[in-house]
Scaffold this motif. Structure first.
Motif: not given
Length: 271
Positions: A15-23, A156-162, A168-179
């Motif tokens: 669930l945590a990694t699905l959330t990071t993927w969603a971000l 602590s595990a939740v903190a890692v996921a957060i 991941n949010f800016p990273e997603g933009a950093a991928v799609s916009i240059p594409l």
């Protein structure tokens, strides 16, 4: 009941990694609003991501690995070093094998095995490499909770996921916009941008399962994830963040400092 508890932690890792993927997907959706991304903004985003990953590598992974290894028959520093170098070596090997390219690379300057894949696909592969250790980090952290490790709480595990999700949010933009700038449609740019995060849930589940049922590898696994993340930071994020003029590189440095501080605060406050 113990088996059920372990499974719950694997589910939480999923669930945590699905959330990071969603971000990642949410960040990639910025391509529907912007066609260009300012170099300074891109560099700041990459610097921020680097700072988060550096902080997570130490506070959430490497330091707990050293503490856990105190009971090992090997010196704790050796256990951490073996895992850390192993993680970096794994990503180094993947970097040599998996075909990919970077946003600042010129046409034909690809890495990995020779391929005729389109540049847009190779760009996505590059970011996907980043996400493997991120997913592992989240999964291993939740697996540590399942093992009842005192040094790692559920928060602590939740903190890692957060922390991973935030970067991941800016990273997603950093991928799609240059594409999009490469000539792809907005829909395709979004699709490829969010697809770069698909590997995180897979790596997260693998990491959680491995350390849940093979307790002795836990400190090695934590250090492994840390080494892989640091490899990504030094090999990919920092060089790309430091491209451009002095003003943009200064912003990248500031982004790295802020990212590190944010992740450190999250880990200490929630842990």
């Amino acid at each position: 009941m113990e088996w059920l508890s372990n499974q719950n932690h694997v589910l939480l890792a999923l669930l945590a990694t699905l959330t990071t993927w969603a971000l990642t997907a949410l960040g990639a959706s910025m391509v529907f609003f912007f066609k260009e991304i300012n170099q300074r903004i891109l560099n700041t985003m990459l610097g921020f991501a680097a700072g988060v990953m550096i902080a997570a590598s130490f506070w959430s992974l490497l330091a707990p690995a050293i503490d856990m290894a105190e009971d090992s028959f090997l010196p704790a520093w050796l256990v951490a070093a073996i895992g850390f170098v192993g993680g970096a070596a794994f990503l180094g090997l993947a970097d040599k094998i998996i075909p990919h390219t970077h946003f600042n690379s010129k046409e034909g300057e690809n890495e990995g095995i020779s391929t005729k894949l389109r540049r847009s696909i190779l760009l996505v592969f590059s970011i996907t490499l980043h996400n493997i250790p991120e997913g592992l980090a989240v999964g291993v952290a939740f697996g540590a909770v399942a093992n009842g490790i005192n040094d790692i709480s559920i928060m602590s595990a939740v903190a890692v996921a957060i922390g991973i999700g935030i970067q991941n949010f800016p990273e997603g933009a950093a991928v799609s916009i240059p594409l999009r700038r490469e000539g792809l449609s907005r829909k395709k740019s979004f699709f490829y941008g969010q697809a770069s995060g698909v590997v995180e849930p897979i790596a997260g589940v693998i990491g959680a399962l491995a350390v849940t049922f093979i307790r002795p590898i836990l400190p090695y696994a934590l250090a492994f994830a840390a080494g892989a993340m640091i490899f990504v930071v030094v090999e990919e994020l920092i060089p790309e963040a430091q491209s451009g003029n002095h003003k943009s590189t200064h912003l990248a440095t500031a982004g790295c400092i802020i990212g590190f501080a944010v992740m450190m605060i999250l880990d200490v406050a929630l842990g």
